[in-house]
Every structure is written in structure tokens, then in C-alpha cells.
Design an enzyme around this catalytic site. Structure first.
Site, short mmCIF file in Angstrom:
data_model
loop_
_atom_site.label_atom_id
_atom_site.label_comp_id
_atom_site.label_asym_id
_atom_site.label_seq_id
_atom_site.Cartn_x
_atom_site.Cartn_y
_atom_site.Cartn_z
N MET A 1 0.04 0.72 4.84
CA MET A 1 -0.96 1.92 5.68
C MET A 1 -2.16 0.57 6.55
SD MET A 1 -1.20 4.85 8.10
CE MET A 1 -2.81 5.02 8.98
N ASP B 1 -4.39 -4.27 5.79
CA ASP B 1 -4.83 -5.10 5.11
C ASP B 1 -3.12 -6.20 5.12
OD1 ASP B 1 -6.60 -6.25 3.24
OD2 ASP B 1 -5.67 -5.05 1.19
N HIS C 1 -2.97 -0.66 -3.52
CA HIS C 1 -3.75 -0.08 -2.94
C HIS C 1 -3.54 0.93 -4.35
CE1 HIS C 1 -4.27 -1.41 1.13
NE2 HIS C 1 -4.87 -3.11 0.05
N SER D 1 0.97 -1.31 -0.13
CA SER D 1 -0.31 0.27 0.29
C SER D 1 0.80 1.30 0.28
CB SER D 1 -0.87 0.55 1.45
OG SER D 1 -1.80 1.01 1.31
N THR D 2 0.83 1.84 1.06
CA THR D 2 1.69 3.30 1.11
C THR D 2 2.88 2.91 1.02
OG1 THR D 2 -0.53 3.78 2.97
CG2 THR D 2 1.86 5.36 2.52
#
Length: 385
Positions: free
Chosen positions: A323, A326, A230, A204-205
Site C-alpha cells: 500500500m 514507499d 513493513h 508491504s501489504t
């Protein structure tokens, strides 16, 4: 308290974003501005933690503003614009200029969009705020065609700039769904071990840059790989094309029923869940709709759970910077099914959320710096360089 500056020429959008953000008790909208010139004036007297910025505005466009402030003010900027909904050059320019994240604005405001926005926009702001403790020199944009740097995190985001009134969103946040909403847990012990391995990766991030670093190190005969990063809808295709141009492996956006084969990397499309499936000796992906899982669509938990069910000990799982949590529960399920699991270490993460949660659940076999993960994949899948 995370202080936010909103820069958008629409009063309705400014009001909507303010209500969405301040529904989270840890976020405060410090100020709003109807264009970048006003925003620059306000930055003389206030210091927000995060800026939410439109692209198309009067007097100065958002990208010019972003370029102007990025060196003077070390403030992460989240782009929120209807001009990014097609993966256009405007969005790529924003990433190259240093945008941290991109939020799409759907053309029609609906209750579902607003409810999802409440979760996702607040998560984006929190991730951007956390990222400020990381040195930017360690990361550069995968999308950049020049020497410009960014730490762009492309995630599936939705908010509204339609003519309908988006202020009628629910003040309560919808329940956080698990992978059960897409795929039941099922039997995790029925898979016979084979010599052919596959790899699944969640990020993600900070993941766009982490994936570039990892995939560039892999040889052309790497095992088949499926990735959930993501990202917004339509951006995953551009992301895959950019990676394909710089990596030895072939990188494409996944389509329903694509085979998972050696030398090919499948990137889950934005706004769709991607599951691993198996038919005889053939692994393939299923791309489908569904609710947000662990606050995301695509969800790493969904991919990891399907891998635990259909691949078991024939798979290797990697969880990268991101972040939230997940993928953490899905990685535990993979670990319990006999998969070998790897987490990126805290020092090399932009945000040590997802890997840390997987580690805390005891679903991780080894913790490694980003630059060592590719070699571990090669060694554990018995590949030669």
C-alpha cells in the site's frame, strides 16, 4: 467510505480509535463492541468493510472470534492488541487464524505515538479494504505451521492503551517525510561497477507471502540481500527465523554493522531504519532510529536511496506488493544510479500501490509476475542454479 467495526473491551481505546479513524474523511466507524459476543450480534445487521479487533477480551478472546467469522464473513481483520508487542505466540496464532494486519499498542501514550497512529492505522484500514478484491486462495501465511491461510501484512504500527489520555492527539496529520529526513541524496554517479552484486527488496501489504515465494526459489549462493518489509518491532526476528527454516539462503534479522554477503538475507528490524553502506569492497548495513519516512519505519525509500548512493550499478532492486508509495522515489534514484530495477506486476500483487507508483515515476526496468522475479535476479546477477 470505508466502514469499520471496532471490537475492544476498553471504552477509552474504542473512543481513541474512532477519533483517529474518523479524522480521515474516507473512513467511518460504523459501530463499536466491547466484546466478540456483542460484535457477533451486530454483524447480523451491519456489514463493515474492515474489523479492528483486540485479542484479550471477556466472554470470548479475539482469536476465537476471528476463527469463527473468517469463513462466514469475508471481512479483513486488523489485530490491535497489547498482547502482540513481543512477537508472542498470540500474534502468530492471530496470523494463522487469518488476521490481515497487526497493530502494536505501546505501553505509554505520547503525542508522537498518536500522530504516527493517525497515519498508520488509517493506511492499514485502507490496505485491508483494497485487499478484498484479491482471491484469498492465492496467498497463505508464511507463519502458519498448519494448512490455515492468511494474507497477513506485518507493519510497524503504534497506538495506545495506556492509563494516560490518548485523546489529546493532534487533529492535523504531520507532514509526510521523504528519505531526506534520514539520508541526503548525495552523489549518485561515483560507484565503479564490480562483479559482485547485491539485491535490495521492499515490500508491504502482502509482502510476507510474496517474500516467501521469492526467497524459496533462490539458490544458496545467491547474492547478498537486504529486505525492508513493513512489520512491527520484534516480529521481524520471528519472520526471519521462519523464512530461514524453509529457504536455501540463510535469513536473519539485520543488526547494525552486519555484512551483506553471498547466501545471506538480512531483514530490516521493525521500528528501525536500515541503510546499505560500503567500506572498501565490503557492503554492510546501518540500523538506526529516525522519523517515519513515506509513513513507515523501516522505510523502503531509505534503503533504496542508500543503495543508490553506496552501490549504484552493483545493485539490483525489487519492489513488491504494498500500500502507498514507499520505495517508489528510492527506486527511481536507484534506476538513475544504474541499478537494474524490478517491479511485481499488478495481477500477482495483493495491493498494487508501491510497484505502480515506481512504474509511474519511470524508475522500473522490468515488470514481472511474482513467480518470475527470482529467476530474473539469478540471471541478472549471473548466478547458476
Amino acid at each position: 467510505m470505508i466502514n469499520v467495526l471496532i471490537v475492544d473491551d476498553s471504552a477509552l481505546v474504542r473512543e481513541t480509535l474512532k477519533k483517529i479513524l474518523e479524522n480521515d474523511k474516507s473512513i467511518k466507524v460504523l459501530a463499536t463492541a466491547s466484546d466478540p459476543i456483542i460484535a457477533l450480534k451486530k454483524l447480523e445487521t451491519i456489514t463493515p468493510d474492515v474489523i479492528i479487533l483486540d485479542i484479550e477480551m471477556p466472554r470470548m478472546d479475539g482469536i476465537t472470534f476471528l476463527k469463527q467469522i473468517k469463513n462466514q464473513f469475508k471481512i479483513p481483520v486488523i489485530i490491535c492488541s497489547s498482547m502482540v508487542d513481543s512477537g508472542s505466540s498470540n500474534a502468530l496464532s492471530a496470523l494463522e487464524a487469518g488476521a490481515f494486519d497487526i497493530i502494536q499498542k505501546p505501553k505509554i501514550g505520547t503525542k508522537q505515538f498518536i500522530e504516527e497512529s493517525q497515519i498508520l492505522i488509517c493506511d492499514a484500514v485502507k490496505a485491508a479494504n483494497l485487499s478484498k478484491s484479491k482471491p484469498t486462495s492465492h496467498f497463505s501465511s508464511t507463519f502458519s505451521t498448519s494448512s490455515s491461510s492468511s494474507r497477513a501484512n506485518l507493519q510497524t504500527r503504534t497506538t495506545s492503551k495506556s492509563n494516560s489520555n490518548p485523546l489529546s492527539f493532534c487533529s492535523s496529520v504531520p507532514p509526510k517525510l521523504t528519505a531526506d529526513a534520514v539520508l541526503s541524496k548525495g552523489d549518485l554517479g561515483a560507484i565503479i561497477e564490480t562483479t559482485e552484486k547485491i539485491v535490495v527488496i521492499g515490500a508491504s501489504t502482502g509482502g510476507t507471502e510474496a517474500l516467501r515465494v521469492l526467497l524459496e526459489q533462490l539458490p544458496s549462493d545467491s547474492p547478498g540481500i537486504v529486505i525492508v518489509q513493513h512489520m512491527p518491532e520484534k516480529f521481524t526476528k520471528s519472520f526471519a527465523e521462519r523464512l530461514d527454516g524453509i529457504c536455501k539462503v540463510h535469513v536473519v534479522e539485520a543488526q547494525n554493522n552486519d555484512s551483506v554477503i553471498r547466501g545471506t538475507v538480512l531483514i530490516a528490524p521493525g521500528n528501525k531504519h536500515t541503510l546499505l553502506k560500503r567500506s572498501g569492497a565490503r557492503y554492510y548495513v546501518e540500523v538506526k532510529d529516525g522519523p517515519l519516512v513515506s509513513r513507515h519505519r523501516p522505510s523502503v525509500d531509505v534503503l533504496f536511496r542508500s543503495t543508490a548512493r553506496y552501490a549504484g550499478k552493483n545493485a539490483l532492486g525489487v519492489i513488491l506488493t504494498g500500500m502507498g508509495d514507499d520505495g517508489a522515489h528510492g527506486m527511481l534514484e536507484m534506476h538513475e544510479a544504474g541499478c537494474y530495477t524490478i517491479a511485481q506486476d499488478e495481477k500477482s500483487c495483493v495491493v498494487f500501490g508501491m510497484p505502480n507508483e515506481a512504474i509511474k515515476l519511470k524508475g522500473v526496468d522490468t515488470i514481472l509476475p511474482l513467480t518470475e522475479i527470482a529467476n530474473e535476479i539469478i540471471n541478472k546477477t549471473k548466478l547458476s542454479h
